[in-house]
Design an enzyme around this catalytic site. Structure first.
Site, short mmCIF file in Angstrom:
data_model
loop_
_atom_site.label_atom_id
_atom_site.label_comp_id
_atom_site.label_asym_id
_atom_site.label_seq_id
_atom_site.Cartn_x
_atom_site.Cartn_y
_atom_site.Cartn_z
CD GLN A 1 -12.95 2.67 6.56
OE1 GLN A 1 -13.92 2.03 6.49
NE2 GLN A 1 -11.58 2.61 6.19
N GLY B 1 0.68 -1.22 0.07
CA GLY B 1 -0.04 -0.17 0.20
C GLY B 1 0.84 1.25 -0.06
CE LYS C 1 -10.33 5.64 14.44
NZ LYS C 1 -9.18 6.19 13.80
CG PHE D 1 -8.33 -2.46 -2.09
CD1 PHE D 1 -9.25 -2.63 -3.32
CD2 PHE D 1 -7.86 -1.22 -1.80
CE1 PHE D 1 -9.35 -1.67 -3.92
CE2 PHE D 1 -8.26 -0.22 -2.66
CZ PHE D 1 -9.15 -0.50 -3.77
N GLY E 1 -0.65 4.52 -0.02
CA GLY E 1 -1.54 5.82 -0.10
C GLY E 1 -0.98 7.04 0.97
CG ASN E 2 -2.21 10.83 3.76
OD1 ASN E 2 -2.92 11.14 4.95
ND2 ASN E 2 -1.39 11.84 3.27
CD1 TRP E 3 -2.50 4.01 8.26
CD2 TRP E 3 -0.80 5.65 8.81
NE1 TRP E 3 -1.89 3.86 9.16
CE2 TRP E 3 -0.96 4.83 9.81
CE3 TRP E 3 0.15 6.54 8.83
CZ2 TRP E 3 -0.21 4.79 10.86
CZ3 TRP E 3 0.97 6.53 10.04
CH2 TRP E 3 0.72 5.60 11.00
#
Length: 350
Positions: free
Chosen positions: A299, A11, A206, A98, A13-15
């Site tokens: 989410q 992965g 959360k 995914f 992405g941003n994170w």
């Protein structure tokens, strides 16, 4: 494990890119790790050029983490199996939907003694309803152990090098040290606990509470009300884990994965932001997602739906009035202004 530990980040992405800065630096600096870290990048074209080529030439993920240099030993690879085949540690950091497909592609193609760690916040839908933990899916499909990393870790702040903490949940002590070594940095402090399921469940629940915090912001009810929603949300998180994942330790909720992540998500974060706009704009969640999130998904609402399914099945909706009300507001069964009436007589107050 091999003499030098090979690492693959699944992965980008941003994170994923933010964590690649830390993992790449540690793999380069620490003798137990192989210096080259592979990062699976879903290939896309940016201004006529492949994203993997841009990353490997400029050491910057111009699409998802603009303005931040990645370590030069992090190598972007567009083929998932190619990126992962030599890894001793697989770091999963992709949208949760995914995961089943990625696991199918990787089955039988990775080292049999590899371990995984999931940085993915969210659940998958279990067959027949309810929630399936991402780490459980990875273990079930790939037949390898899977730890989790969760905490108050907004990706851009981690990339900036601002101080924060995180929690690794790892049931097997023998993997705890190597995972801590891989992620620990001067600005990124790691606590390892054995209570992996509770760590992971906190990371998903959360987001429900953050929707409630966003509704309060949209209704302009102020900080006292928001604090009450956050506290009651924490109590419902603890109770939920107690009912569905018994044997967890209360102390886990006071780690970064619990109360800290809850606070940061209820004050920053996209679930709060979109929920506030849901109140003030009168638009649907789906419309706001398209407008505000640049293709990312919320989410909170889908997690609230799966959690509600589980609570309903056990006849426990009235014991979780905050989770229940947030689900009903997201699905237009209640108005946002009804939230406070739903929690006025919370079981916590009785």
């Amino acid at each position: 494990m091999a003499e030098k530990v090979n690492v693959c980040i699944v992965g980008s992405g941003n994170w994923g890119s933010a964590i690649a800065k830390i993992v790449g630096a540690n793999a380069s600096a620490l003798p137990e790790f192989e210096e080259r870290v592979t990062m699976f990048v879903y290939e896309e074209m940016i201004d006529g050029k492949k994203l993997t080529e841009i990353i490997n030439e400029t050491h910057e993920n111009v699409k998802y983490l603009k303005g931040h240099k990645l370590p030069t030993n992090v190598v972007a690879v567009p083929d998932l199996v190619e990126a992962a085949k030599n890894a001793d540690i697989l770091i999963f950091v992709v949208p949760h939907q995914f995961i089943p497909n990625f696991c199918k592609q990787l089955l039988g193609k990775i080292k049999p003694n590899a371990i995984a760690i999931s940085l993915i916040k969210g659940f998958d839908k279990a067959e027949g309803g309810g929630i399936d933990l991402i780490s459980h899916i990875i273990t079930r499909h790939l037949k390898i152990p899977c730890a989790v990393l969760m905490g108050a870790n907004l990706a851009n702040e981690v990339a900036e090098g601002n101080f924060c903490e995180t929690t690794i949940g790892c049931t097997d002590k023998k993997y705890g040290k190597v995972l801590r070594d891989l992620f620990q940095a001067n600005h990124f402090r790691v606590v390892v606990v054995e209570d992996a399921d509770a760590v992971e469940v906190c990371g998903a629940l959360k987001n429900i509470v953050a929707c409630g915090a966003g509704f309060v912001d949209g209704l302009k009810l102020g900080d006292n009300t928001k604090a009450a929603v956050i506290r009651l949300g924490l109590m419902e998180m603890i109770r939920f884990v107690d009912v569905f994942y018994p044997g967890s330790k209360l102390s886990t909720f006071f780690e970064s994965c619990g109360v800290a992540d809850l606070i940061t998500t209820c004050y920053g974060g996209r679930n709060r932001r979109v929920s506030e706009a849901f109140v003030t704009s009168g638009k649907t969640i789906e419309e706001l997602e398209k407008e505000m999130l640049n293709g990312q998904k919320l989410q909170g609402p889908p997690t609230a739906e799966e959690v509600n399914y589980m609570l309903k099945n056990k006849g426990l909706e009235d014991k979780f009035p905050l989770f229940t009300a947030i689900h009903k507001i997201c699905t237009n069964q209640l108005k946002p202004k009804d939230l406070i009436d739903c929690i006025r007589n919370h079981p916590e107050h009785m």
